[in-house]
Scaffold this motif. Sequence first.
Motif, PDB file in Angstrom:
ATOM      1  N   VAL A 267      -9.590   9.647   7.054  1.00 20.73           N
ATOM      2  CA  VAL A 267     -11.247   8.937   6.567  1.00 20.73           C
ATOM      3  C   VAL A 267     -11.554   8.448   7.871  1.00 20.73           C
ATOM      4  CG1 VAL A 267     -13.129   7.867   5.315  1.00 20.73           C
ATOM      5  CG2 VAL A 267     -10.863   9.340   4.228  1.00 20.73           C
ATOM      6  N   ALA A 268     -10.784   7.697   8.518  1.00 19.73           N
ATOM      7  CA  ALA A 268     -11.435   6.102   9.060  1.00 19.73           C
ATOM      8  C   ALA A 268     -11.322   7.557  10.895  1.00 19.73           C
ATOM      9  CB  ALA A 268     -10.258   5.546   9.960  1.00 19.73           C
TER      10      ALA A 268
ATOM     11  N   MET B 185       0.722  -1.516   0.361  1.00 21.31           N
ATOM     12  CA  MET B 185      -0.160   0.341   0.048  1.00 21.31           C
ATOM     13  C   MET B 185       0.546   0.834   0.190  1.00 21.31           C
ATOM     14  SD  MET B 185      -2.736   1.096   3.099  1.00 21.31           S
ATOM     15  CE  MET B 185      -3.356  -0.473   2.499  1.00 21.31           C
ATOM     16  N   SER B 186       0.865   1.903  -0.968  1.00 14.25           N
ATOM     17  CA  SER B 186       1.277   2.819  -0.919  1.00 14.25           C
ATOM     18  C   SER B 186       1.105   4.392   0.548  1.00 14.25           C
ATOM     19  CB  SER B 186       1.081   4.464  -2.427  1.00 14.25           C
ATOM     20  OG  SER B 186      -0.529   4.971  -1.960  1.00 14.25           O
ATOM     21  N   PHE B 187       2.147   4.998   0.537  1.00 14.06           N
ATOM     22  CA  PHE B 187       1.970   6.394   1.598  1.00 14.06           C
ATOM     23  C   PHE B 187       0.472   7.176   1.592  1.00 14.06           C
ATOM     24  CE2 PHE B 187       2.993  10.218   3.855  1.00 14.06           C
ATOM     25  CZ  PHE B 187       3.242  10.089   5.094  1.00 14.06           C
ATOM     26  N   ALA B 188       0.378   7.566   0.471  1.00 10.94           N
ATOM     27  CA  ALA B 188      -0.291   8.509   0.277  1.00 10.94           C
ATOM     28  C   ALA B 188      -2.173   7.875   0.300  1.00 10.94           C
ATOM     29  CB  ALA B 188      -0.559   8.918  -0.969  1.00 10.94           C
ATOM     30  N   LYS B 189      -2.079   6.915   0.021  1.00 14.24           N
ATOM     31  CA  LYS B 189      -3.336   5.758   0.340  1.00 14.24           C
ATOM     32  C   LYS B 189      -3.216   5.892   1.753  1.00 14.24           C
ATOM     33  CE  LYS B 189      -5.623   1.729  -1.357  1.00 14.24           C
ATOM     34  NZ  LYS B 189      -6.357   0.930  -2.477  1.00 14.24           N
ATOM     35  N   ALA B 190      -2.170   4.959   2.399  1.00 10.33           N
ATOM     36  CA  ALA B 190      -2.452   4.814   3.793  1.00 10.33           C
ATOM     37  C   ALA B 190      -2.916   5.880   4.475  1.00 10.33           C
ATOM     38  CB  ALA B 190      -1.372   4.086   4.273  1.00 10.33           C
ATOM     39  N   VAL B 191      -2.206   6.948   4.375  1.00  5.27           N
ATOM     40  CA  VAL B 191      -2.621   8.263   4.823  1.00  5.27           C
ATOM     41  C   VAL B 191      -4.067   8.625   4.784  1.00  5.27           C
ATOM     42  CG1 VAL B 191      -2.456  11.048   4.912  1.00  5.27           C
ATOM     43  CG2 VAL B 191      -0.385   9.254   5.064  1.00  5.27           C
ATOM     44  N   LYS B 192      -4.814   8.290   3.465  1.00  8.59           N
ATOM     45  CA  LYS B 192      -5.820   8.665   3.201  1.00  8.59           C
ATOM     46  C   LYS B 192      -7.551   8.208   4.200  1.00  8.59           C
ATOM     47  CE  LYS B 192      -9.750   8.845  -0.572  1.00  8.59           C
ATOM     48  NZ  LYS B 192      -9.460   8.320  -2.187  1.00  8.59           N
ATOM     49  N   ILE B 193      -6.369   6.750   4.306  1.00  2.00           N
ATOM     50  CA  ILE B 193      -7.461   5.256   4.597  1.00  2.00           C
ATOM     51  C   ILE B 193      -7.769   6.116   6.239  1.00  2.00           C
ATOM     52  CG2 ILE B 193      -7.788   3.176   5.860  1.00  2.00           C
ATOM     53  CD1 ILE B 193      -6.300   1.988   2.645  1.00  2.00           C
ATOM     54  N   GLN B 194      -6.185   6.521   6.916  1.00  2.00           N
ATOM     55  CA  GLN B 194      -6.596   6.733   8.151  1.00  2.00           C
ATOM     56  C   GLN B 194      -7.431   8.217   8.736  1.00  2.00           C
ATOM     57  OE1 GLN B 194      -4.570   4.697  11.124  1.00  2.00           O
ATOM     58  NE2 GLN B 194      -6.232   6.305  12.311  1.00  2.00           N
TER      59      GLN B 194
ATOM     60  N   LEU C 127     -11.852  11.116  11.095  1.00  2.00           N
ATOM     61  CA  LEU C 127     -12.857  12.422  10.018  1.00  2.00           C
ATOM     62  C   LEU C 127     -13.877  11.612  10.742  1.00  2.00           C
ATOM     63  CD1 LEU C 127     -11.913  15.001  10.291  1.00  2.00           C
ATOM     64  CD2 LEU C 127     -12.225  14.464   7.331  1.00  2.00           C
ATOM     65  N   ARG C 128     -14.340  10.534  10.177  1.00  2.00           N
ATOM     66  CA  ARG C 128     -15.620  10.460   9.617  1.00  2.00           C
ATOM     67  C   ARG C 128     -17.232  10.532  11.393  1.00  2.00           C
ATOM     68  NH1 ARG C 128     -15.400   6.451   7.653  1.00  2.00           N
ATOM     69  NH2 ARG C 128     -15.722   6.551   5.950  1.00  2.00           N
ATOM     70  N   PRO C 129     -16.154   9.889  12.510  1.00  2.00           N
ATOM     71  CA  PRO C 129     -16.639  10.107  14.133  1.00  2.00           C
ATOM     72  C   PRO C 129     -16.964  11.193  14.271  1.00  2.00           C
ATOM     73  CG  PRO C 129     -14.865   8.721  13.943  1.00  2.00           C
ATOM     74  CD  PRO C 129     -15.003   8.953  12.316  1.00  2.00           C
ATOM     75  N   GLN C 130     -15.851  12.293  14.102  1.00  2.00           N
ATOM     76  CA  GLN C 130     -15.188  13.639  14.551  1.00  2.00           C
ATOM     77  C   GLN C 130     -16.152  14.699  13.495  1.00  2.00           C
ATOM     78  OE1 GLN C 130     -12.442  15.128  16.247  1.00  2.00           O
ATOM     79  NE2 GLN C 130     -11.234  13.451  15.234  1.00  2.00           N
ATOM     80  N   LEU C 131     -16.923  14.122  12.400  1.00  2.00           N
ATOM     81  CA  LEU C 131     -18.209  15.148  11.490  1.00  2.00           C
ATOM     82  C   LEU C 131     -19.414  14.499  11.650  1.00  2.00           C
ATOM     83  CD1 LEU C 131     -15.550  15.775   8.872  1.00  2.00           C
ATOM     84  CD2 LEU C 131     -16.013  17.448  10.868  1.00  2.00           C
ATOM     85  N   LEU C 132     -20.441  13.058  12.102  1.00  2.00           N
ATOM     86  CA  LEU C 132     -21.195  12.885  12.622  1.00  2.00           C
ATOM     87  C   LEU C 132     -21.420  12.482  13.755  1.00  2.00           C
ATOM     88  CD1 LEU C 132     -20.504  10.189   9.105  1.00  2.00           C
ATOM     89  CD2 LEU C 132     -21.907  12.772   8.804  1.00  2.00           C
ATOM     90  N   GLY C 133     -22.601  12.186  13.750  1.00  2.00           N
ATOM     91  CA  GLY C 133     -22.961  11.869  15.502  1.00  2.00           C
ATOM     92  C   GLY C 133     -23.285  13.210  16.004  1.00  2.00           C
ATOM     93  N   LEU C 134     -23.359  12.953  17.916  1.00  2.00           N
ATOM     94  CA  LEU C 134     -23.319  14.346  18.678  1.00  2.00           C
ATOM     95  C   LEU C 134     -21.987  14.939  18.595  1.00  2.00           C
ATOM     96  CD1 LEU C 134     -24.437  11.664  21.710  1.00  2.00           C
ATOM     97  CD2 LEU C 134     -26.032  13.083  20.268  1.00  2.00           C
ATOM     98  N   SER C 135     -21.331  14.229  17.823  1.00  2.00           N
ATOM     99  CA  SER C 135     -19.741  15.521  16.994  1.00  2.00           C
ATOM    100  C   SER C 135     -20.072  16.518  16.506  1.00  2.00           C
ATOM    101  CB  SER C 135     -18.352  14.803  16.992  1.00  2.00           C
ATOM    102  OG  SER C 135     -18.427  13.839  17.629  1.00  2.00           O
ATOM    103  N   THR C 136     -21.512  16.215  15.960  1.00  2.00           N
ATOM    104  CA  THR C 136     -21.950  17.384  15.032  1.00  2.00           C
ATOM    105  C   THR C 136     -21.775  18.591  15.875  1.00  2.00           C
ATOM    106  OG1 THR C 136     -22.131  16.002  13.749  1.00  2.00           O
ATOM    107  CG2 THR C 136     -23.211  18.425  13.148  1.00  2.00           C
ATOM    108  N   LEU C 137     -22.831  18.622  17.066  1.00  2.00           N
ATOM    109  CA  LEU C 137     -23.477  19.810  17.757  1.00  2.00           C
ATOM    110  C   LEU C 137     -21.956  20.601  18.550  1.00  2.00           C
ATOM    111  CD1 LEU C 137     -26.056  17.420  20.421  1.00  2.00           C
ATOM    112  CD2 LEU C 137     -26.127  19.254  18.101  1.00  2.00           C
ATOM    113  N   ASN C 138     -20.974  19.959  18.726  1.00  2.00           N
ATOM    114  CA  ASN C 138     -20.219  20.423  19.413  1.00  2.00           C
ATOM    115  C   ASN C 138     -18.981  21.362  18.187  1.00  2.00           C
ATOM    116  OD1 ASN C 138     -19.376  19.282  21.570  1.00  2.00           O
ATOM    117  ND2 ASN C 138     -18.526  16.887  20.919  1.00  2.00           N
ATOM    118  N   ILE C 139     -18.893  20.593  16.584  1.00  2.00           N
ATOM    119  CA  ILE C 139     -18.618  22.136  15.434  1.00  2.00           C
ATOM    120  C   ILE C 139     -19.667  22.977  15.007  1.00  2.00           C
ATOM    121  CG2 ILE C 139     -18.565  21.514  12.664  1.00  2.00           C
ATOM    122  CD1 ILE C 139     -17.721  19.147  13.340  1.00  2.00           C
ATOM    123  N   LEU C 140     -21.097  22.873  15.645  1.00  2.00           N
ATOM    124  CA  LEU C 140     -21.943  24.034  15.140  1.00  2.00           C
ATOM    125  C   LEU C 140     -21.754  25.146  16.668  1.00  2.00           C
ATOM    126  CD1 LEU C 140     -25.495  22.095  14.264  1.00  2.00           C
ATOM    127  CD2 LEU C 140     -22.845  22.663  12.988  1.00  2.00           C
ATOM    128  N   ILE C 141     -21.303  24.930  17.704  1.00  2.50           N
ATOM    129  CA  ILE C 141     -21.114  25.641  19.191  1.00  2.50           C
ATOM    130  C   ILE C 141     -20.538  26.671  18.031  1.00  2.50           C
ATOM    131  CG2 ILE C 141     -20.849  26.052  21.058  1.00  2.50           C
ATOM    132  CD1 ILE C 141     -21.513  22.966  22.196  1.00  2.50           C
TER     133      ILE C 141
END
Length: 267
Positions: free
Chosen positions: A12-13, A1-10, A15-29
Amino acid sequence: MSFAKAVKIQAVADLRPQLLGLSTLNILIIPALWTFLGRRLTGTIGDLDVSAGHYLIASSLVGFSAMVAYQIAAEMYNEYMAGTLLRVRTLPKGVKIWSTAKLATSAGVILVPQALILLATVLFIPGFNLTWTKMALALPFLLLTLAATAPLGFIIGAFTRSTTALLIGMLVFMALMAISGIFFPLDVLPGWLQAVSKPLPFYHAGIVSRWVFIGGTGSFTMSASVLAAWAILGMIVARKAIALSFSKVSMGTVARAQQKVKNTLGI
């Protein structure tokens, strides 16, 4: 696996929980609060002939990105306590992949509320002169501020190995942000506090942000140069701090840190 692809996978993994669910409320405050203050703070800042609300918005559109240091340090401590950093250490190029992905995800978490502040300024802040030219000019300084302050997050996180240390580090960081001149003019503070703030990147991030959006005072060229110096020197120190930190991560150190937290909570 290339370095860039490994960084992208990590990334995305992470970032997703921090921008979805209850974490969204913290971003909107923050955008919601900044919109409220931007409209309600109508007192005039004498030297700039703008309202206090416009001063806050103008400082934050670039300057608030300095919060990336807080985000990185907090996530780094949480991942140390969870044993994630121990697993990262065992992987080929694990530390480089992790640190690059962490920079990307932390920047993303900070830039989303900034984008919402920008949108709210257009829609809800009357009289704020926001143009495409100013927004385009702000982009390189936004990236420069991220580059200047992110290393501080890695350095703080590298040496934070207890809840007490995390709390102290975060309180110091927030205190330095509070006296940075981003939220209110620095000249209302005592001289010694101004002297503490002026060498720091947070102060200079506020200056370049105001220079872009409302003109501002202070030396723009000097502030941009200081931010560049913090970015270069900070990255050098951060790389050494990260290497030293990971070299000391072991099952024993993580287990002892976890046990201290359990003892503190009475578990």
